[in-house]
Design an enzyme around this catalytic site. Structure first.
Site, short mmCIF file in Angstrom:
data_model
loop_
_atom_site.label_atom_id
_atom_site.label_comp_id
_atom_site.label_asym_id
_atom_site.label_seq_id
_atom_site.Cartn_x
_atom_site.Cartn_y
_atom_site.Cartn_z
N LYS A 26 6.80 45.49 11.29
CA LYS A 26 5.33 45.67 11.26
C LYS A 26 4.66 44.35 10.87
O LYS A 26 5.18 43.29 11.22
CB LYS A 26 4.95 46.85 10.35
CG LYS A 26 5.80 48.09 10.66
CD LYS A 26 5.33 49.34 10.00
CE LYS A 26 6.26 50.49 10.40
NZ LYS A 26 5.82 51.79 9.92
N GLU A 56 10.07 59.65 16.46
CA GLU A 56 9.53 59.34 15.14
C GLU A 56 8.41 60.32 14.80
O GLU A 56 7.25 60.10 15.19
CB GLU A 56 8.93 57.94 15.12
CG GLU A 56 9.88 56.82 15.41
CD GLU A 56 9.41 55.51 14.78
OE1 GLU A 56 10.15 54.95 13.98
OE2 GLU A 56 8.28 55.07 15.09
N ASN A 93 11.79 47.58 12.40
CA ASN A 93 10.39 47.32 12.78
C ASN A 93 9.69 46.75 11.55
O ASN A 93 9.33 47.48 10.64
CB ASN A 93 9.75 48.64 13.23
CG ASN A 93 8.26 48.50 13.47
OD1 ASN A 93 7.73 47.38 13.55
ND2 ASN A 93 7.57 49.62 13.61
N HIS A 116 4.17 52.82 19.56
CA HIS A 116 4.35 53.23 18.16
C HIS A 116 3.09 53.99 17.70
O HIS A 116 1.98 53.65 18.11
CB HIS A 116 4.58 51.99 17.28
CG HIS A 116 5.00 52.35 15.89
ND1 HIS A 116 4.10 52.77 14.93
CD2 HIS A 116 6.22 52.38 15.30
CE1 HIS A 116 4.76 53.03 13.81
NE2 HIS A 116 6.05 52.81 14.01
N GLY A 172 6.83 56.26 6.88
CA GLY A 172 6.33 55.62 5.66
C GLY A 172 5.98 56.58 4.54
O GLY A 172 5.32 56.20 3.58
N SER A 187 11.14 57.18 7.65
CA SER A 187 11.71 57.21 6.30
C SER A 187 13.24 57.19 6.28
O SER A 187 13.87 57.80 5.41
CB SER A 187 11.17 58.40 5.50
OG SER A 187 9.77 58.27 5.33
N GLU A 216 1.41 53.87 15.12
CA GLU A 216 0.36 53.02 14.51
C GLU A 216 -0.43 52.30 15.60
O GLU A 216 -1.64 52.07 15.44
CB GLU A 216 1.01 52.03 13.53
CG GLU A 216 1.47 52.75 12.26
CD GLU A 216 2.62 52.09 11.54
OE1 GLU A 216 2.95 50.92 11.84
OE2 GLU A 216 3.22 52.75 10.68
#
Ligand code: PGA
Length: 264
Positions: free
Chosen positions: A14, A176, A12, A104, A182, A222, A106
């Protein structure tokens, strides 16, 4: 990873890489995988560039007959019309995409994406003949309360319960945990396994064991070449959704290799 399911390593990207950087990366990855005699029959690889790079990646993949797949990071729930800035599932499918990331964390945080909207995205992706990678996972707060499994299972259940068996069998789920994305804090292999197993059991209970056994469940948060081997060793972890480490071609190649080795 101990089943008939073919593992999937999905990057991904991003909001990183313009179309020149994207095509350069795909070319480098293909070369490096060729050098290590990577066997795509045992492990699928997919990259999720920005919308602006999809056409360039498609042209490269098709002209060089590469085995790397690709997909989009988001999709509109509508098929066409006055929706400025949106991109429909058919437009994405016509670029040769195999996958679309849906829900996701985000996107859930920075855009008005709730469960109802996510259900519609899943349906739009399936109707266009692609596979949704449905992202779920608890925040630090839910984990602190000890309700992480119920939370992740509930997210999958709420989005999928009205799908047909056939639709559900084409899903991919990415577990996730939000606190791991991250941050450098990765879930332990045991907790990734516990979540993947709980999600699979719920899918089996809702749609039948053939669906539960068919759906690939990825771990994300991560992931790196330091932890991939242990994670992929778990029986219900079928691959990865990778952010930061998918921006480094050597690191991604290594993760692909470790994932493939776990299957042979
Ligand atoms: P990360 O991101 O690998 O950088 O933690 C994963 C993701 O957001 O899918």
């Amino acid at each position: 990873m101990a089943s008939q399911r073919i593992p999937l390593v999905a990057g991904n990207w991003k909001m990183n890489f313009d179309h020149l950087e994207a095509t350069y990366f795909v070319q480098q990855l293909a070369w490096k995988l060729r050098d290590i005699h990577f066997d795509y029959r045992h492990c699928e690889i997919a990259l999720m560039p920005s919308f602006t790079s999809l056409r360039s990646v498609q042209v490269l993949v098709e002209s060089d007959n590469l085995k790397v797949r690709y997909g989009a990071q988001a999709v509109s729930v509508t098929s066409q019309g006055a929706f400025t800035g949106d991109v429909s599932a058919d437009m994405i499918a016509h670029l040769g995409c195999s996958y679309v990331i849906v829900g996701h964390s985000e996107r859930r945080k920075y855009h008005p994406e709730d469960d109802a909207n996510i259900v519609d995205q899943v349906r739009a992706v399936l109707a266009a003949g692609m596979q949704p990678i449905l992202c779920v996972g608890e925040s630090y707060e839910e984990r602190r309360k000890g309700i992480e499994l119920d939370f992740a299972v509930g997210q999958v259940h709420d989005v999928t319960r009205d799908l047909s068996d056939e639709e559900a069998s084409r899903l991919i789920v990415a577990y996730e945990p939000v606190w791991a994305i991250g941050t450098g804090m990765v879930a332990t292999p045991q907790s990734a396994q516990d979540a993947a197993k709980a999600i699979r059991d719920d899918l089996s209970a809702t749609f039948g064991i053939h669906v539960g056994e068919a759906v690939r469940i990825l771990y994300g948060g991560s992931v790196s070449s330091k932890n991939a081997e242990e994670l992929i060793g778990e029986p219900d972890v079928d691959g990865f959704l990778i952010g930061g480490a998918a921006l480094n071609v050597d690191e991604l190649t290594r993760i692909c290799q470790l994932t493939m080795n776990a299957t042979v």
